[in-house]
Design an enzyme around this catalytic site. Structure first.
Site, PDB file in Angstrom:
ATOM      1  N   GLU A  80      46.030  57.663   4.036  1.00 52.83           N
ATOM      2  CA  GLU A  80      46.405  58.899   3.343  1.00 52.83           C
ATOM      3  C   GLU A  80      45.744  60.074   4.064  1.00 52.83           C
ATOM      4  O   GLU A  80      44.529  60.059   4.274  1.00 52.83           O
ATOM      5  CB  GLU A  80      45.912  58.867   1.899  1.00 52.83           C
ATOM      6  CG  GLU A  80      46.543  57.790   1.040  1.00 52.83           C
ATOM      7  CD  GLU A  80      45.965  57.794  -0.369  1.00 52.83           C
ATOM      8  OE1 GLU A  80      46.210  58.764  -1.101  1.00 52.83           O
ATOM      9  OE2 GLU A  80      45.238  56.837  -0.708  1.00 52.83           O
ATOM     10  N   ARG A  95      37.724  44.145   1.741  1.00 56.27           N
ATOM     11  CA  ARG A  95      37.276  45.473   2.142  1.00 56.27           C
ATOM     12  C   ARG A  95      35.855  45.388   2.680  1.00 56.27           C
ATOM     13  O   ARG A  95      35.046  44.580   2.240  1.00 56.27           O
ATOM     14  CB  ARG A  95      37.319  46.402   0.927  1.00 56.27           C
ATOM     15  CG  ARG A  95      36.831  47.818   1.202  1.00 56.27           C
ATOM     16  CD  ARG A  95      36.957  48.669  -0.046  1.00 56.27           C
ATOM     17  NE  ARG A  95      36.435  50.004   0.165  1.00 56.27           N
ATOM     18  CZ  ARG A  95      36.511  50.989  -0.726  1.00 56.27           C
ATOM     19  NH1 ARG A  95      37.095  50.770  -1.883  1.00 56.27           N
ATOM     20  NH2 ARG A  95      36.014  52.175  -0.473  1.00 56.27           N
ATOM     21  N   LYS A 117      36.201  59.686  -0.939  1.00 58.64           N
ATOM     22  CA  LYS A 117      36.511  61.051  -0.509  1.00 58.64           C
ATOM     23  C   LYS A 117      35.984  62.069  -1.508  1.00 58.64           C
ATOM     24  O   LYS A 117      35.415  63.098  -1.134  1.00 58.64           O
ATOM     25  CB  LYS A 117      38.028  61.192  -0.341  1.00 58.64           C
ATOM     26  CG  LYS A 117      38.600  60.345   0.768  1.00 58.64           C
ATOM     27  CD  LYS A 117      40.111  60.227   0.663  1.00 58.64           C
ATOM     28  CE  LYS A 117      40.642  59.219   1.665  1.00 58.64           C
ATOM     29  NZ  LYS A 117      42.042  58.869   1.436  1.00 58.64           N
TER      30      LYS A 117
END
Length: 779
Positions: free
Chosen positions: A274, A493, A503
């Protein structure tokens, strides 16, 4: 009458007040004897302190003592010693418990007890230094022969046996330092693995593997080898239907046949970030897996921006993502955007409505959050009505949040009808004001994969519970529309301790001034790691070592640092720099004395080049390389050698300022050919360049700053105030004067450093990338 649940809740609060996590406190309550004893110990401690506040260090020792105590009548006695800080370490707690166990008689001999527990014992750094020196002298011959293949644990063990109560960290640092003085930096030969005995010709690959915790581990596998290994688990292009959970429809085989005609049976992957933030270390694993898997199988990988949320997307993020992918050494087959497919995605949404699999809903966003949300009263709305309303959404005839398009599906976790489209009156980075409705990730992801004929959709398993939930919705949507359905594979992950990568949280760190920006070298964004001087090869090597299993991994930063050292040891030329300078005047050299000293760029292989540094009457050494007494390096009684210079210097006069601080040394020098070999050699600079040096430590104090049980005040309350130290007047030899941004050097005895973008033609700025050896207190 007070209920049992209230009593339990009060005890949880009591136990967490001394530093236990909530989970640990609840586990303790399951053991009635332990919880009762701990409650008594806390009460006694509070009485001794005259306060209810017990610091975490004391609380940890109390818990450790209580959980192992087999003599309850000694509880008060041991608690008193812990609270009075006579017992301050786990080692002392163990000794105390051993003593009371072996001395059941009363009264207890307190003097003998304290002696057995090391109460009041103070061991100075000088004593540790002397002991380490004696033990290294004992093993010197073997150390020189085996060098860094020598079992350093043996040295540690002997020092600890000789100095039972010495601080383990200080001991390790001293052993490391003295070994480095004796052997010098590691050479390429030191870094080579010991040759293994040749295996019998008939030995199988399985026999070359080792089994750990029931899993077969193959040593020294490269990333490509690991990826090829993973390929054995994956379907071959065109054999999607063999995958567990894959839904086969009457048209599946025909769609797969068309897919193979388009791709020629080629493996296709994609990396779909993204563009609303900077990539971090976790993305490095995703980049390596997606691009690496394609490369390992002679395939191609797309870089596809998932740009479906115009409110948060900025040009700088698109640019930075592409730069980081290329910095790690990967070239996308093509760069695409989800927004490239806005029209076909809209057309597919219309088709989904026509097929009765989607409807326009007017429930508000807050009503759709969480699980077990009420069913939409518009779920059974007529298809024709939803088609009209969706077109009105497209034309901007509803306000934001007034309507959404939802898919008619129930996920395994009970979540019903995820949103496919929502209204946003925000201009898009690429399409401008063409659209006011935007697709969600749940809708876009699989359809973009289908449009691009991706064969293997390799996705991070963000949440353990959702491992197969996303895959099922992925399959459902493709099959509901009767389009080519790729296969989604999940992998674990990559998480690091002592950091945050969210973020939202990084933006908070920037906005509050904790860090300068996304590329602040204390962060673990890829731009920050590049700025700090981490080589891309080291990051890729780290990802290979972590592996590509489906399990979630939480890794310590020092493992990444080890990969960085391995690369920089071979690639960073040496230079000399003094961070805290002390002026040294060599009195037996003439005032105009000037000579050139040739310094190898890589001392382990001098054929790789060298540089020249000046040597004159005035030099500068590290301030901490001199002490007035009792020291391994320079003292008034002990000379030292100057690295590369061929001289040994001896102190003649110590000059101090009005406050008593040493500001200059006057020394004499003797050729190392005629002088007795000194105990140590130190680095130095002469006629140096002044530079700025930035030293970094961990940004957070705790391993898991986002864990409310570990950091109740939130991650912003866990900031290490000493995470950045700026030295504005460091000195470095002139060999680095032409260095460019991101050039890397090993400053001898100081660590690896990289040129920061803040550098100017007037003044270089260096970031310390990593120290020469691992330090648990640094990142």
């Amino acid at each position: 009458m007070v209920s049992a649940s209230l009593i339990m809740a009060d005890l949880v609060i009591l136990f967490t007040s001394i530093g236990l996590s909530e989970q640990k406190a609840k586990e303790t309550l399951k053991n009635e004897v332990l919880s009762s004893a701990l409650k008594d110990a806390i009460a006694q401690a509070q009485g001794l302190l005259g306060s209810t506040d017990i610091d975490k260090a004391t609380g940890t020792l109390l818990y450790s003592m209580v959980s192992r105590l087999r003599e309850p009548r000694r509880l008060a006695f041991l608690t008193q010693h812990i609270v009075q800080r006579k017992i301050t370490t786990e080692l002392q707690v163990s000794a105390a418990l051993d003593y009371v166990k072996s001395h059941p008689q009363d009264p207890l001999d307190e003097k003998a007890f304290e002696s057995a527990c090391g109460v009041g014992v103070v061991i100075t750094p000088e004593e540790i230094e002397d002991t380490v020196e004696q033990i290294i002298r004992k093993h010197k011959e073997q150390l020189l022969s085996e060098r860094y293949r020598f079992n350093m644990g043996l040295l540690m063990g002997e020092v600890r046996a000789a100095m039972k109560w010495a601080d383990g960290k200080i001991v390790k640092n001293e052993v490391d330092m003295q070994v480095l003085h004796l052997l010098g930096p590691k050479t390429e030969a030191d870094l080579e693995k010991k040759p293994k005995a040749k295996a019998p010709e008939n030995e199988t690959k399985e026999e070359k593997s080792s089994t750990v915790n029931g899993e077969v581990k193959t040593e020294a596998k490269s990333l490509m080898e690991q990826l090829r290994g993973e390929a054995l688990k994956f379907h071959k292009p065109g054999e999607n239907y063999k995958t567990e959970g894959y839904v086969v429809t009457p048209n599946t085989m025909n769609l797969l046949k068309q897919h193979l005609e388009i791709t020629g049976g080629q493996v296709r992957t994609r990396f779909p970030p993204e563009p609303n933030g900077i990539l971090h270390i976790g993305h490095a694993k995703a980049i390596n897996f997606n691009f690496g898997f394609a490369k390992a199988n002679n395939g191609i990988c797309f870089l596809r921006y998932d740009d479906t949320n115009p409110e948060k997307e900025e040009e700088k993020y698109f640019t930075a993502i592409r730069e980081m992918v290329e910095w790690l050494g990967y070239k996308p087959y093509v760069i695409t955007h989800a927004s490239d497919y806005f029209q076909p995605l809209y057309d597919l949404a219309v088709e989904l409505i026509r097929r009765g699999h989607a409807y326009v809903c007017h429930q508000r966003g807050e009503e759709l959050k969480g699980h077990n949300v009420p069913s939409s009263p518009w779920r059974d709305r007529p298809v024709a009505e939803s088609l009209v309303l969706f077109e009105r959404m497209r034309k901007g005839m509803f306000t934001e949040g007034e309507a959404t398009l939802r898919m008619k599906m129930v996920m395994e976790d009970g979540k019903m009808d995820p949103v496919a489209y929502r209204i946003k009156y925000t201009a898009h980075h690429r399409s401008g004001d063409t659209w006011c409705i935007y697709p969600t990730y749940d809708y876009t992801h699989c359809l973009c994969d289908s449009i691009e004929h991706i064969t293997h959709s390799l996705c991070t398993k963000e949440f353990q519970a959702r491992q197969y939930l996303v895959r099922s919705s992925y399959f459902w949507l493709c099959n509901a529309l009767d389009v080519y359905c790729p296969v989604q594979w999940e992998y674990g992950r990559l998480n690091l301790t002592y950091t945050v990568v969210s973020k939202r949280k990084i933006i908070k760190l920037v906005e509050t001034g904790v860090v300068r920006d996304w590329d602040d070298p204390r962060l673990f964004t890829l731009t920050a790691l590049r700025r700090r001087g981490f080589p891309p090869e080291a990051i890729n090597n780290f990802c290979a070592r972590v592996g590509v299993t489906v399990s979630q991994t939480t890794t310590e930063p020092h493992l990444l640092e080890a990969c960085v050292r391995e690369v920089l040891n071979d690639t960073a030329p040496r230079a000399m720099a003094v961070l805290e300078p002390l002026r040294v005047t060599i009195t037996n050299l003439p005032s105009n004395a000037q000579s050139d000293v040739r310094v190898p760029d890589f001392p382990a292989d001098e054929s790789r080049g060298s540089h020249v540094v000046p040597f004159s009457k005035t030099i500068f050494i590290e301030e901490n390389d001199f002490r007035e007494k009792g020291f391994k390096r320079l003292t008034p009684e002990q000379p030292v050698g100057l690295r590369h210079a061929g001289y040994v210097i001896s102190v003649q006069r110590v000059i101090k300022d009005a406050s008593g601080k040493v500001v200059e040394l006057e020394v004499t020098c003797t050729s190392s050919d005629s002088a007795e070999k000194p105990k140590a050699f130190i680095h130095w600079v002469s006629q140096p360049l002044q530079c700025e040096v930035r030293l970094y430590e961990r940004l957070f104090l705790h391993k898991n700053p986002e864990d409310a049980t570990e950091v109740p005040g939130g991650f912003l309350s866990d900031i290490n105030l000493h995470s950045l130290k700026v030295i504005e007047s460091a000195l470095v030899d002139r060999s680095v004067s032409t260095a460019k941004v991101f050039d890397k050097f090993q400053f001898e005895r100081e660590g690896y450093f990289s040129v920061d973008p803040d550098s100017t033609t007037e003044k270089l700025v260096f970031n310390r990338t990593v120290m020469l050896k691992e330090d648990p207190g640094k990142i």
